[in-house]
Design a protein around this motif. Structure first.
Motif, mmCIF file in Angstrom:
data_model
loop_
_atom_site.group_PDB
_atom_site.id
_atom_site.type_symbol
_atom_site.label_atom_id
_atom_site.label_comp_id
_atom_site.label_asym_id
_atom_site.label_seq_id
_atom_site.Cartn_x
_atom_site.Cartn_y
_atom_site.Cartn_z
ATOM 1 N N VAL A 52 0.841 -1.197 0.000
ATOM 2 C CA VAL A 52 0.000 0.000 0.000
ATOM 3 C C VAL A 52 0.877 1.249 0.000
ATOM 4 C CG1 VAL A 52 -1.641 1.338 1.391
ATOM 5 C CG2 VAL A 52 -1.983 -1.106 1.077
ATOM 6 N N PHE A 53 1.917 1.237 0.814
ATOM 7 C CA PHE A 53 2.841 2.370 0.884
ATOM 8 C C PHE A 53 3.516 2.592 -0.469
ATOM 9 C CE2 PHE A 53 5.427 5.461 2.801
ATOM 10 C CZ PHE A 53 6.725 5.272 2.351
ATOM 11 N N ALA A 54 3.969 1.523 -1.116
ATOM 12 C CA ALA A 54 4.640 1.634 -2.411
ATOM 13 C C ALA A 54 3.693 2.197 -3.467
ATOM 14 C CB ALA A 54 5.185 0.272 -2.844
ATOM 15 N N GLU A 55 2.426 1.767 -3.442
ATOM 16 C CA GLU A 55 1.445 2.288 -4.399
ATOM 17 C C GLU A 55 1.202 3.778 -4.191
ATOM 18 O OE1 GLU A 55 -1.081 -1.870 -4.803
ATOM 19 O OE2 GLU A 55 -2.086 -0.068 -4.105
ATOM 20 N N ARG A 56 1.119 4.190 -2.935
ATOM 21 C CA ARG A 56 0.899 5.607 -2.648
ATOM 22 C C ARG A 56 2.094 6.451 -3.072
ATOM 23 N NH1 ARG A 56 -2.148 5.816 3.223
ATOM 24 N NH2 ARG A 56 -4.079 4.851 2.506
ATOM 25 N N VAL A 57 3.295 5.957 -2.836
ATOM 26 C CA VAL A 57 4.493 6.695 -3.237
ATOM 27 C C VAL A 57 4.558 6.797 -4.758
ATOM 28 C CG1 VAL A 57 7.017 6.582 -3.295
ATOM 29 C CG2 VAL A 57 5.819 6.192 -1.158
ATOM 30 N N ALA A 58 4.278 5.706 -5.454
ATOM 31 C CA ALA A 58 4.299 5.723 -6.918
ATOM 32 C C ALA A 58 3.252 6.695 -7.468
ATOM 33 C CB ALA A 58 4.060 4.321 -7.470
ATOM 34 N N ALA A 59 2.074 6.721 -6.871
ATOM 35 C CA ALA A 59 1.028 7.647 -7.326
ATOM 36 C C ALA A 59 1.443 9.091 -7.084
ATOM 37 C CB ALA A 59 -0.287 7.342 -6.613
ATOM 38 N N ALA A 60 2.062 9.360 -5.942
ATOM 39 C CA ALA A 60 2.507 10.728 -5.635
ATOM 40 C C ALA A 60 3.602 11.172 -6.597
ATOM 41 C CB ALA A 60 3.008 10.806 -4.193
ATOM 42 N N ILE A 61 4.526 10.275 -6.918
ATOM 43 C CA ILE A 61 5.600 10.611 -7.858
ATOM 44 C C ILE A 61 5.025 10.864 -9.240
ATOM 45 C CG2 ILE A 61 7.620 9.662 -9.058
ATOM 46 C CD1 ILE A 61 8.364 8.304 -6.415
ATOM 47 N N ALA A 62 4.103 10.023 -9.687
ATOM 48 C CA ALA A 62 3.496 10.213 -10.997
ATOM 49 C C ALA A 62 2.735 11.535 -11.063
ATOM 50 C CB ALA A 62 2.551 9.051 -11.312
ATOM 51 N N GLU A 63 2.045 11.890 -9.988
ATOM 52 C CA GLU A 63 1.304 13.150 -9.949
ATOM 53 C C GLU A 63 2.250 14.346 -10.025
ATOM 54 O OE1 GLU A 63 -1.569 15.572 -6.850
ATOM 55 O OE2 GLU A 63 -1.383 13.414 -6.673
ATOM 56 N N GLN A 64 3.369 14.274 -9.307
ATOM 57 C CA GLN A 64 4.338 15.365 -9.355
ATOM 58 C C GLN A 64 4.968 15.495 -10.723
ATOM 59 O OE1 GLN A 64 7.144 14.775 -6.208
ATOM 60 N NE2 GLN A 64 5.867 15.791 -4.693
ATOM 61 N N LEU A 65 5.272 14.378 -11.358
ATOM 62 C CA LEU A 65 5.869 14.431 -12.689
ATOM 63 C C LEU A 65 4.898 15.015 -13.703
ATOM 64 C CD1 LEU A 65 7.809 11.050 -12.880
ATOM 65 C CD2 LEU A 65 8.762 13.343 -12.691
ATOM 66 N N THR A 66 3.626 14.656 -13.597
ATOM 67 C CA THR A 66 2.620 15.187 -14.507
ATOM 68 C C THR A 66 2.443 16.684 -14.285
ATOM 69 O OG1 THR A 66 1.484 13.066 -14.486
ATOM 70 C CG2 THR A 66 0.242 14.948 -15.301
ATOM 71 N N ALA A 67 2.363 17.103 -13.037
ATOM 72 C CA ALA A 67 2.200 18.522 -12.728
ATOM 73 C C ALA A 67 3.421 19.309 -13.182
ATOM 74 C CB ALA A 67 1.962 18.715 -11.234
ATOM 75 N N GLN A 68 4.586 18.756 -12.982
ATOM 76 C CA GLN A 68 5.817 19.423 -13.373
ATOM 77 C C GLN A 68 5.894 19.550 -14.891
ATOM 78 O OE1 GLN A 68 9.421 17.288 -12.459
ATOM 79 N NE2 GLN A 68 10.535 19.177 -12.130
ATOM 80 N N HIS A 69 5.456 18.515 -15.606
ATOM 81 C CA HIS A 69 5.512 18.533 -17.067
ATOM 82 C C HIS A 69 4.574 19.596 -17.634
ATOM 83 C CE1 HIS A 69 5.967 17.188 -21.171
ATOM 84 N NE2 HIS A 69 4.664 17.025 -21.269
#
Length: 140
Positions: A52-69
């Motif tokens: 669960v922790f790994a999924e949340r971290v991956a989702a947060a990273i993907a969200e930051q990358l999308t927002a940054q892009h």
């Protein structure tokens, strides 16, 4: 000295375990070995928590990358945009003048600027200058 004096008062009250006053808090916590023997099937629960922790971290990273892009769209000048598309600068200027490719300009006669996302959109839409399209159609 005040901390040392308060520690001595605690020790004189009968709580003398070790030199560090923080050790008494650790003595009240259950030991790791006791936890392991009490619940040997807890490893499945721990693995679920890790997943669960790994999924949340991956989702947060993907969200930051999308927002940054989306917030940091790269700008090209005419030379870099032409290199990026693989066409000549004059061709790019003509496409911008015909409003086939979106461009920005500070004023009339000033330097042209292109967003990478606009260039990518033009490329995805099958964007090729007309003379290249005619040449490709005759070959095919």
């Amino acid at each position: 000295m005040a901390a040392y004096a308060s520690y001595q008062r605690e020790c004189s009250a009968g709580e003398h375990h070790h030199r560090s006053p923080n050790r008494r808090h650790l003595a009240t916590a259950p030991s790791v070995a006791a936890q392991r023997t009490a619940a040997p099937d807890d490893s499945a629960g721990i693995n679920q928590l890790i997943d669960v922790f790994a999924e949340r971290v991956a989702a947060a990273i993907a969200e930051q990358l999308t927002a940054q892009h989306t917030t940091e769209d790269e700008w090209f000048d005419c030379r870099h945009a032409a290199d990026y598309l693989g066409i000549h600068r004059d061709t790019l200027r003509k496409l911008a003048a015909a409003r086939v490719i979106a461009s920005e300009q500070d004023g009339p006669g000033c330097k042209l600027y292109f967003r990478r996302s606009d260039l990518d959109a033009w490329r995805r839409s099958g964007g090729r200058p007309r003379h290249l399209q005619a040449m490709l159609a005759s070959v095919a």
